[in-house]
Design a protein around this motif. Structure first.
Motif, PDB file in Angstrom:
ATOM      1  N   ARG A  22       0.912  -1.335  -0.065  1.00 34.41           N
ATOM      2  CA  ARG A  22       0.112  -0.061  -0.179  1.00 34.41           C
ATOM      3  C   ARG A  22       0.996   1.229   0.159  1.00 34.41           C
ATOM      4  N   GLU A  23       2.162   1.365   0.878  1.00 32.01           N
ATOM      5  CA  GLU A  23       2.571   2.633   0.926  1.00 32.01           C
ATOM      6  C   GLU A  23       3.567   3.076  -0.456  1.00 32.01           C
ATOM      7  N   PHE A  24       3.598   1.859  -1.108  1.00 29.79           N
ATOM      8  CA  PHE A  24       4.431   2.185  -2.324  1.00 29.79           C
ATOM      9  C   PHE A  24       3.684   2.231  -3.603  1.00 29.79           C
ATOM     10  N   ILE A  25       2.745   2.606  -3.406  1.00 34.90           N
ATOM     11  CA  ILE A  25       1.689   2.823  -4.391  1.00 34.90           C
ATOM     12  C   ILE A  25       2.038   4.042  -5.524  1.00 34.90           C
ATOM     13  N   LEU A  26       2.528   4.666  -4.954  1.00 32.36           N
ATOM     14  CA  LEU A  26       2.922   5.904  -6.004  1.00 32.36           C
ATOM     15  C   LEU A  26       4.345   5.494  -6.476  1.00 32.36           C
ATOM     16  N   ARG A  27       5.163   5.195  -5.750  1.00 31.02           N
ATOM     17  CA  ARG A  27       6.571   4.955  -5.934  1.00 31.02           C
ATOM     18  C   ARG A  27       6.719   3.639  -7.010  1.00 31.02           C
ATOM     19  N   ALA A  28       6.041   2.681  -6.738  1.00 31.76           N
ATOM     20  CA  ALA A  28       6.415   1.490  -7.424  1.00 31.76           C
ATOM     21  C   ALA A  28       4.895   0.608  -7.854  1.00 31.76           C
TER      22      ALA A  28
END
Lengths: 361, 314
Positions: B272-278
């Protein structure tokens, strides 16, 4: 010949709820039916829809217990019997239903359908069971290779043969035939009736033949019981019923049978009104609201079955002799229908009207 | 629609005549052929079936297919993008997640969990549902009333919320999640079974079995049940996908399978926390769930059309 079925005051009532706050009502589907059937003969039960024919079949096959009265089948009294007796009686009475499309389990092969009664009731090894199923298929005019097929592969007539074969697997003494041919074509009807007649002769079966088709009844029956609103109104040998019907209802029923003779003038007696509701049957004679001969007495006192010639009939008019069909001028065909022929001016007019529409039957 | 159904009726009659000429074992084969005829009319269902079969094969041969272990963390390959993107590595076809685990391998192993969840949940719900539904429909009276009211109560809750509460009580974990989902899906099977039992029970073949002396157990299991199965099979297929979806949702909320289990819903939650980065860390598990659920639903629709003419094309 010995009596194989004896019913004394046999009754069956159903409780029906008519709504959240309304009192539950009692439907008198069958009340105080008394009759005897001799072994090896055919008793035809006739009457219009809702007269208690099928309820009688359900009582005789022990699907439902009677609400009152006594039923003696093959010397065993029902009601007082324990479980073992019931099991023995199950083997004595079997049934064939009207609709051959609904009476065979669509997921079972014919072989399984035929063997099921044996599987439940006997410890016959599977080989003997199969042999017997083969024999029975041949006996009802099918071929052994039908053993492995499913019911949907058969026509209506063939299915009815299968249903008969299944009913005979336990070697019953009594076969209840609940309108066994009314779902079939006329040509097929004749085949099935002939098979039934052959089987009766060969196996000494007793038939209870429930029907509304009087021409079929004339062909198969030895005795006829006419029912109206859950009560037998006439019980007689078949010739007596057809040659000299006694009860006004029987006369009307016979006049409604089509005859394959264009020159014959039809004496069509049209009954007025509907079959009254069995929740609230009319007082006195149940037939009096629709009877052209009804007098005051008919609405007050219920007539009992009394012997008149060869016929047991429940009618005051016959008993006291004020109904005499021979003395009456032959009704001039359809002109009579609907009229009450002026014989019964005493009958209150309100009683002639149909009961409230929508009353549950 | 009407037109095709009419054609089907004619075909059916023709097929029945043809089938009447054969017998025994070949009759069963003909029935299968007829089933396949109706099933294959629905192209979506066939595609769904192909995808589902592929999924089963992938799950069965996961150790052979997966290029890496699903749990080994490669510290030198954190959040690698898929190989076609800049910075991607052909050794990790779909990239890696935040702790360097191969996405493809995890997805392949994840299919095992999804199918496992589907099979177990559906078997539990189906068995229980059939049993309870049979009893309710066959005995009627107060037994029926009590059972149906309890089922109504269960149905009154939003299913996921109820499952969540149950898992919260039982404690998080895959097994507890499956129990909770099975319980939530149960009422559908109960109602369906009861309804079919009611309609079958009044038919003459049941009465004639009773006249032949069949007891209640035999009537329920041998006479009535086989005739109630078609709608149940359809419902089971559709519930299969619901189960997978619910398990994924529970996993996403942290109440289902616990990390490092490569369950698709849990993978989503971790990513969830990497939704914008990866984007790949979130997208691929999501796609896997989507494709699986869609395929099974399509198969379910096709089964319904082929098995149960009463429910045709609703």
């Amino acid at each position: 010949m010995s009596t194989i079925i004896e019913a004394r005051n046999l009754s069956r009532f159903y409780e029906v709820r008519r709504g959240l706050f309304a009192e539950p009502a009692t439907v008198r589907a069958l009340s105080e039916a008394s009759f005897r059937v001799t072994q090896g003969t055919t008793l035809a039960v006739v009457g219009e829809s809702g007269c208690g024919k099928s309820t009688l079949a359900r009582l005789l096959t022990m699907i439902e217990p009677p609400s009152g009265g006594e039923l003696v089948i093959d010397g065993k009294k029902l009601g007082a019997t324990g479980h073992a007796d019931l099991k023995a009686l199950r083997k004595t009475v079997q049934i064939v239903f009207q609709d051959p499309y609904g009476s065979l389990n669509p997921r079972q092969k014919i072989g399984a359908i035929l063997e099921e009664p044996l599987k439940i009731n006997t410890d016959m090894p599977s080989r003997e069971r199969r042999e017997k199923a083969f024999d029975m298929l041949i006996k009802v005019g099918l071929r052994p290779e039908h053993y492995g097929r499913y019911p949907h592969m058969f026509s209506g007539g063939q299915r009815q043969r299968i249903a008969i074969a299944r009913a005979l697997m336990l070697d019953p003494k009594i076969l209840i035939l609940d309108e066994p041919v009314s779902a079939l074509d006329v040509s097929i009807q004749a085949q099935i009736l002939n098979i039934l007649a052959d089987l009766q002769e060969e196996l000494g079966l007793t038939y209870i033949f429930i029907s509304h088709d009087l021409s079929v009844v004339r062909f198969v029956a030895d005795e006829v019981m006419v029912m109206y609103l859950g009560r037998p109104v006439e019980f007689a040998p078949v010739e007596a019923v057809f040659e000299s019907p006694q009860h006004p209802y029987t006369v009307a029923l016979l006049s409604a049978t089509p005859v394959a003779d264009p020159r014959r003038k039809r004496q069509n007696i049209k009954l007025e009104g509907e079959l009254p509701s069995p929740i609230n049957p009319p007082s006195g004679c149940p037939f009096h609201p629709r009877c052209r001969y009804a007098r005051d007495k008919c609405s007050d006192i219920r007539p009992e079955l009394t012997l008149h010639g060869q016929t047991l009939v429940a009618c005051h008019g016959i008993e006291e002799g004020w109904i005499d069909y021979a003395a009456e001028p032959p009704p001039p065909g359809a002109a009579l229908s609907g009229e009450r022929a002026g014989t019964t001016p005493q009958a209150p007019d309100a009683a002639v009207r149909a009961p409230e529409p929508g009353s549950p039957v | 629609m009407v037109h095709t159904e009419e054609l089907n009726v004619i075909d059916d009659a023709e097929a029945a005549k043809k089938r009447a000429l054969k017998s025994g074992w070949s009759a069963r084969r003909a029935m299968l052929a007829e089933f396949w005829f109706y099933f294959s009319e629905n192209k979506g269902a066939v595609i769904g079936l192909v995808v589902f079969v592929a999924l089963v094969l992938v799950a069965l041969f996961a150790p052979l297919l997966a290029p890496h272990s699903p749990t080994i963390q490669n510290r030198d390959a954190l959040l690698l993008p898929p190989f076609w993107q800049e910075g991607g590595n052909a050794a990790y076809i779909l990239g890696t997640d935040a702790v360097g685990r191969d996405m493809l391998s995890r997805l392949i192993y994840g299919s095992r969990f999804s199918l496992f969840i589907g099979v177990i949940v559906v078997s539990v719900a189906l068995t229980g549902g059939i049993l309870i539904g049979l009893i309710a429909g066959f005995f009627r009276g107060w037994v029926d009333i009590v059972i149906m009211r309890v089922m109504d109560v269960i149905l009154a809750f939003p299913s996921l919320l109820l499952a969540l509460v149950l898992v919260a009580i039982l404690g998080p974990g895959l097994v507890n999640a499956m129990i909770a989902i099975a319980l939530v899906l149960q009422p559908h099977f109960v109602r369906l079974t009861r309804a079919s039992v009611l309609s079958e029970k009044s038919k003459d073949y049941v009465v004639s079995a009773r006249v032949a002396g069949a007891g209640p157990v035999r009537l329920m299991v041998k006479t009535i049940l086989p005739n109630c199965l078609a709608p149940l099979i359809v419902q089971a297929t559709l519930s299969f996908s619901t189960a997978i979806l619910d398990a994924a949702a529970l996993g996403f909320l942290g109440m289902g399978a616990q990390p490092p289990t490569p369950e698709w819903g849990t993978m989503l939650a971790e990513a969830r926390e990497f939704i914008l980065r990866a984007w790949w860390v979130v997208t691929f598990p999501g796609l896997a769930i989507l494709v699986t659920v869609l395929a099974i639903n399509l198969v379910g629709d096709g089964l319904r059309d082929a098995l149960d003419p009463k429910l045709k094309r609703s």
